[in-house]
Motif scaffolding. Sequence first.
Motif, PDB file in Angstrom:
ATOM      1  N   ALA A 111      -6.512  31.936 -14.443  1.00 40.96           N
ATOM      2  CA  ALA A 111      -6.988  30.551 -14.540  1.00 40.96           C
ATOM      3  C   ALA A 111      -7.682  30.285 -15.878  1.00 40.96           C
ATOM      4  O   ALA A 111      -7.510  29.214 -16.475  1.00 40.96           O
ATOM      5  N   ALA A 136      -4.594  28.624  -5.161  1.00 42.33           N
ATOM      6  CA  ALA A 136      -4.587  27.304  -5.812  1.00 42.33           C
ATOM      7  C   ALA A 136      -6.002  26.804  -6.054  1.00 42.33           C
ATOM      8  O   ALA A 136      -6.298  26.217  -7.107  1.00 42.33           O
ATOM      9  N   ARG A 137      -6.904  27.038  -5.095  1.00 41.79           N
ATOM     10  CA  ARG A 137      -8.298  26.624  -5.277  1.00 41.79           C
ATOM     11  C   ARG A 137      -8.985  27.437  -6.370  1.00 41.79           C
ATOM     12  O   ARG A 137      -9.804  26.917  -7.137  1.00 41.79           O
ATOM     13  N   GLU A 140      -7.980  26.019  -9.614  1.00 42.57           N
ATOM     14  CA  GLU A 140      -8.648  24.734  -9.833  1.00 42.57           C
ATOM     15  C   GLU A 140     -10.100  24.933 -10.255  1.00 42.57           C
ATOM     16  O   GLU A 140     -10.606  24.245 -11.146  1.00 42.57           O
ATOM     17  N   GLU A 141     -10.762  25.907  -9.636  1.00 44.79           N
ATOM     18  CA  GLU A 141     -12.183  26.109  -9.896  1.00 44.79           C
ATOM     19  C   GLU A 141     -12.462  26.867 -11.195  1.00 44.79           C
ATOM     20  O   GLU A 141     -13.547  26.768 -11.765  1.00 44.79           O
ATOM     21  N   TYR A 146      -8.710  21.938 -16.061  1.00 43.38           N
ATOM     22  CA  TYR A 146      -7.781  21.863 -14.940  1.00 43.38           C
ATOM     23  C   TYR A 146      -6.954  20.576 -14.974  1.00 43.38           C
ATOM     24  O   TYR A 146      -7.484  19.495 -15.213  1.00 43.38           O
ATOM     25  N   HIS A 147      -5.650  20.727 -14.735  1.00 35.18           N
ATOM     26  CA  HIS A 147      -4.740  19.591 -14.672  1.00 35.18           C
ATOM     27  C   HIS A 147      -4.053  19.592 -13.309  1.00 35.18           C
ATOM     28  O   HIS A 147      -3.363  20.553 -12.965  1.00 35.18           O
ATOM     29  N   ALA A 148      -4.253  18.541 -12.536  1.00 37.56           N
ATOM     30  CA  ALA A 148      -3.600  18.440 -11.234  1.00 37.56           C
ATOM     31  C   ALA A 148      -2.091  18.413 -11.429  1.00 37.56           C
ATOM     32  O   ALA A 148      -1.568  17.790 -12.360  1.00 37.56           O
ATOM     33  N   ASN A 149      -1.386  19.114 -10.545  1.00 30.27           N
ATOM     34  CA  ASN A 149       0.075  19.177 -10.559  1.00 30.27           C
ATOM     35  C   ASN A 149       0.654  19.853 -11.804  1.00 30.27           C
ATOM     36  O   ASN A 149       1.821  19.671 -12.123  1.00 30.27           O
ATOM     37  N   TYR A 151      -0.486  23.341 -12.480  1.00 36.77           N
ATOM     38  CA  TYR A 151      -0.532  24.758 -12.142  1.00 36.77           C
ATOM     39  C   TYR A 151      -0.066  24.897 -10.697  1.00 36.77           C
ATOM     40  O   TYR A 151      -0.798  24.592  -9.754  1.00 36.77           O
TER      41      TYR A 151
END
Length: 464
Positions: A111, A136-137, A140-141, A146-149, A151
Amino acid sequence: MQDAKALQVAVVGTGYVGLGTAVMLAYLGHHVTGVDVDQAKIDMLTRGELPIYEPYLDELLRESAPRLRWTTDYASAIPNADVIFICVGTPPLPSGQPNLAYVAEAAQSIARHLNGKVQVVVNKSTVPIGTGDWVARILEENAVDYHANRYLVVSNPEFLREGTALHDSLYPDRIVLGSDSPEAIERMAELYEPLLSQDFAAPVSVPRPDCYTQPALVKTSLSSAEMIKYAANAFLALKISFANEIAGLCERVDADIQEVTRGIGYDQRIGPHFLGAGAGWGGSCFGKDTAALISIGHEYGYEMPILAAAIEINQRQRQLVIAKLQQHLHRLKGKRVAVLGMAFKPNTDDLRDAPAHDCIARLIELGAQVVAHDPIAMPRARHEWRHLRYQEAESAEAALRGADAAILMTEWDDYRRIDWESALRGMRHPLVIDTRRVIGHFGGAGIVEQIGKRPASRVAEVTA
């Protein structure tokens, strides 16, 4: 495969699964970077040396070397990768649940080095249902930006058998892709396109089977893909334990388990594979995965008695080997016992949950002097089994010479080529517990006892 189709791939973890995955994908034409925190292992791979034994993997490693790179540095491997595999270990905890600490550490490190483009993170390790969402979390963390959709997480379980891993990788029955993202599935299908179309040139050492066509592509949700892996291994473990349970009855009614399993194996609903009776299953998968399924069931208040019975039967088989020895020798204290085969199966040096380990440990506990041999796994055992007091033999024949009994634990071809009638004449007492049906027709003096069958001969009975 043309370079125009080649993807940039990172494989985190260079154990049995990760190493095979990296080499296979590089052979198919992708550019692969293998990542591991173990500098010594990375140094070996950089020199073109393998830290594990797997038939023909060294040849494919050399052939694929121009497209392979090895590093401990996530920063040099992750940012440019189109697909990132997590192939780290998930050893069992005392509760039976898999230890996900290495998965968490890998996901966090990945990440921190994602670069904002669409990147697919693949769980190749065997992980509990729900781990894909958990990873996935973590992404995100821990992602810096972080970019939604961007990763995307995929579950892509492996179904490799150690000893035939390259064959299973290049000519799989199916490829399972689990994700809630169509884009992630599409990229994985692109990655595996050479396997799906089978348009690559087969390695000379691992030829394409004559009747093989193409693998099935199974597209599922994340959780279904995770369950497929556990269910497949649990079912195979059940088949082996079923064969072992029937073998015990065969001995009592004078039937031969090998003839029985051959007879039922022709039934297409059953099939001939994984019906070998013996000392039980071992390795890194069956025990861990059946225990994990039972543990998951407990979390949801759901009992799984069939799987629990499979584990119980498997443990019983290991005790049965010693019991058979005691029936003939009575007292094992001071007896010299040869153990042939230490790896949990042939064509690998993997010692994880090997039945031979429990057998040697019990023999030592009962006062026997153990002399062990394995064609491949002895160097690894020297390190991983330091807690066991046994002697190494330079050959199987040397182990057998002067022994009061022998236990054949792994079905290496080397042991099939032994002149057993001559070998038994060199033993102090001509007794072999052949747990893997290595010895075929036996007409010499002595006793060869096999699982699920009456002893082959009772000439020259063993005395205490």
